[in-house]
Design a protein around this motif. Structure first.
Motif, PDB file in Angstrom:
ATOM      1  N   ILE A 198      10.472 -18.087 -17.827  1.00 33.75           N
ATOM      2  CA  ILE A 198      10.517 -17.027 -18.821  1.00 33.75           C
ATOM      3  C   ILE A 198       9.308 -16.104 -18.703  1.00 33.75           C
ATOM      4  CG2 ILE A 198      10.666 -16.529 -21.288  1.00 33.75           C
ATOM      5  CD1 ILE A 198      13.134 -17.879 -20.134  1.00 33.75           C
ATOM      6  N   LEU A 199       8.134 -16.650 -18.421  1.00 34.77           N
ATOM      7  CA  LEU A 199       6.895 -15.875 -18.448  1.00 34.77           C
ATOM      8  C   LEU A 199       6.413 -15.472 -17.063  1.00 34.77           C
ATOM      9  CD1 LEU A 199       5.008 -18.065 -21.089  1.00 34.77           C
ATOM     10  CD2 LEU A 199       6.430 -16.068 -21.497  1.00 34.77           C
ATOM     11  N   VAL A 200       7.216 -15.714 -16.030  1.00 40.13           N
ATOM     12  CA  VAL A 200       6.738 -15.519 -14.666  1.00 40.13           C
ATOM     13  C   VAL A 200       6.431 -14.053 -14.371  1.00 40.13           C
ATOM     14  CG1 VAL A 200       9.049 -15.316 -13.668  1.00 40.13           C
ATOM     15  CG2 VAL A 200       7.168 -16.127 -12.276  1.00 40.13           C
ATOM     16  N   ILE A 201       7.194 -13.125 -14.933  1.00 38.55           N
ATOM     17  CA  ILE A 201       6.996 -11.707 -14.631  1.00 38.55           C
ATOM     18  C   ILE A 201       5.640 -11.236 -15.120  1.00 38.55           C
ATOM     19  CG2 ILE A 201       7.919  -9.389 -14.977  1.00 38.55           C
ATOM     20  CD1 ILE A 201      10.644 -10.584 -15.333  1.00 38.55           C
ATOM     21  N   ALA A 202       5.220 -11.706 -16.291  1.00 41.65           N
ATOM     22  CA  ALA A 202       3.952 -11.254 -16.858  1.00 41.65           C
ATOM     23  C   ALA A 202       2.775 -11.636 -15.969  1.00 41.65           C
ATOM     24  CB  ALA A 202       3.772 -11.843 -18.257  1.00 41.65           C
ATOM     25  N   LEU A 203       2.726 -12.875 -15.523  1.00 46.21           N
ATOM     26  CA  LEU A 203       1.592 -13.321 -14.709  1.00 46.21           C
ATOM     27  C   LEU A 203       1.622 -12.706 -13.315  1.00 46.21           C
ATOM     28  CD1 LEU A 203      -0.881 -15.082 -15.018  1.00 46.21           C
ATOM     29  CD2 LEU A 203       0.393 -16.990 -14.082  1.00 46.21           C
ATOM     30  N   LEU A 204       2.803 -12.312 -12.855  1.00 49.76           N
ATOM     31  CA  LEU A 204       2.907 -11.706 -11.532  1.00 49.76           C
ATOM     32  C   LEU A 204       2.521 -10.236 -11.544  1.00 49.76           C
ATOM     33  CD1 LEU A 204       3.725 -12.232  -8.583  1.00 49.76           C
ATOM     34  CD2 LEU A 204       6.051 -11.585  -9.197  1.00 49.76           C
ATOM     35  N   THR A 205       2.759  -9.546 -12.657  1.00 50.56           N
ATOM     36  CA  THR A 205       2.570  -8.097 -12.671  1.00 50.56           C
ATOM     37  C   THR A 205       1.345  -7.620 -13.449  1.00 50.56           C
ATOM     38  OG1 THR A 205       4.069  -7.935 -14.573  1.00 50.56           O
ATOM     39  CG2 THR A 205       5.023  -7.671 -12.378  1.00 50.56           C
ATOM     40  N   LEU A 206       1.018  -8.260 -14.571  1.00 52.89           N
ATOM     41  CA  LEU A 206      -0.045  -7.740 -15.427  1.00 52.89           C
ATOM     42  C   LEU A 206      -1.431  -7.752 -14.771  1.00 52.89           C
ATOM     43  CD1 LEU A 206       0.989  -9.072 -18.959  1.00 52.89           C
ATOM     44  CD2 LEU A 206       1.150  -6.748 -18.069  1.00 52.89           C
ATOM     45  N   PRO A 207      -1.836  -8.824 -14.058  1.00 54.56           N
ATOM     46  CA  PRO A 207      -3.140  -8.748 -13.380  1.00 54.56           C
ATOM     47  C   PRO A 207      -3.208  -7.627 -12.356  1.00 54.56           C
ATOM     48  CG  PRO A 207      -2.391 -11.021 -13.524  1.00 54.56           C
ATOM     49  CD  PRO A 207      -1.244 -10.176 -13.937  1.00 54.56           C
ATOM     50  N   ALA A 208      -2.133  -7.424 -11.597  1.00 55.82           N
ATOM     51  CA  ALA A 208      -2.117  -6.338 -10.617  1.00 55.82           C
ATOM     52  C   ALA A 208      -2.164  -4.981 -11.305  1.00 55.82           C
ATOM     53  CB  ALA A 208      -0.874  -6.446  -9.741  1.00 55.82           C
ATOM     54  N   ALA A 209      -1.438  -4.831 -12.406  1.00 55.73           N
ATOM     55  CA  ALA A 209      -1.466  -3.563 -13.133  1.00 55.73           C
ATOM     56  C   ALA A 209      -2.846  -3.302 -13.736  1.00 55.73           C
ATOM     57  CB  ALA A 209      -0.399  -3.573 -14.227  1.00 55.73           C
TER      58      ALA A 209
END
Length: 266
Positions: A198-209
């Motif tokens: 469920i939370l995989v997208i956040a950890l994959l994208t937010l640090p890069a953003a």
């Protein structure tokens, strides 16, 4: 007992810290490619499709992680082939992978013999239950991912920034696009161990953003990895101190880092 004191004594916390750092490294490298190519929704589709591989592994009595890897890679190849050869609507395909993969995985897990696994640990993550074998799998996936990016970095960077220019230079753009999808699939499997589907997208994208203001893509990768590592370690500390879910705590800290970085850019 303080978090540091518990870390020195408790093996499960040491495994959790190691898993967090391994996942953060993959987030920093592959997450930058996901953000720059704007394929974050794709990562979610592959993540939920990977649940079908876990379900098949449970049904056959195999370890779930190899099944997740196989399913995620198969989903990436299928999506690449359909969108490049037959020109299907990519968003519709991702949505179908998202729902069908998850439904098939749930059915197979429910039909598996013996005691059913804790589905919540795969949906929302359970990093405190990561064992030594899972750490070895994560380390191997990390080495493979970083090795591929390092070996093909010039071609990947050119394609990510300007696909048309890469075609004019004679680079195999479609092959590089497939390579990016496979890297996303491997990273998604890594993150399932930490924050769940469920939370995989956040950890994959937010640090890069949060690292978008970096001077180069390589600097952006290192910065994103540091942000993800700090958020994961801070989330573990909050989970231990406040009795919060570890994965959700990591994502909240990552979102806070992104908010601060956005305000600084403005």
């Amino acid at each position: 007992m303080s978090f540091l004191a518990a870390l020195l004594q408790q093996t499960f916390l040491q495994h959790a810290v190691a898993a967090s750092l391994l996942a953060a490294l993959a987030c920093g490298v592959v997450g930058v490619l996901v953000v720059l190519r704007r394929i974050a929704f794709l990562a979610g589709g592959i993540a939920h499709g990977a649940l079908a591989g876990m379900g098949a592994a449970y049904l056959l009595g195999w370890p779930p992680l190899p099944g997740a890897i196989a399913a995620a890679l198969a989903m990436a190849v299928l999506l690449w082939r359909l969108t490049t050869r037959q020109r299907h609507d990519e968003e519709v395909l991702i949505a179908a992978m998202w729902s069908v993969g998850m439904a098939a995985g749930l059915i197979m897990i429910a039909r598996s013999a013996g005691e059913n696994p804790d589905l919540m640990s795969y949906l929302f993550g359970n990093i405190l239950m990561v064992g030594r074998d899972q750490l070895l799998w994560m380390a191997g996936l990390d080495l493979l991912t970083l090795g591929i990016v390092a070996a093909f970095y010039p071609a990947i960077a050119t394609t990510v920034f300007d696909e048309e220019y890469a075609r004019l230079r004679g680079l195999p753009v479609e092959a590089i696009r497939l390579l990016l999808l496979l890297l996303v699939a491997l990273t998604v499997v890594l993150l399932i161990q930490v924050v769940g589907l469920i939370l995989v997208i956040a950890l994959l994208t937010l640090p890069a953003a949060a690292a978008l203001s970096s001077r180069s893509m390589l600097a952006m990768m290192w910065r994103a990895a540091l942000i993800a590592g700090a958020a994961c370690l801070g989330g573990l500390w909050l989970a231990y101190a406040q009795d919060w879910p570890a994965g959700a705590s990591m994502v909240l800290l990552t979102a806070a880092a992104y908010l601060v970085a956005s305000l600084r850019r403005r």
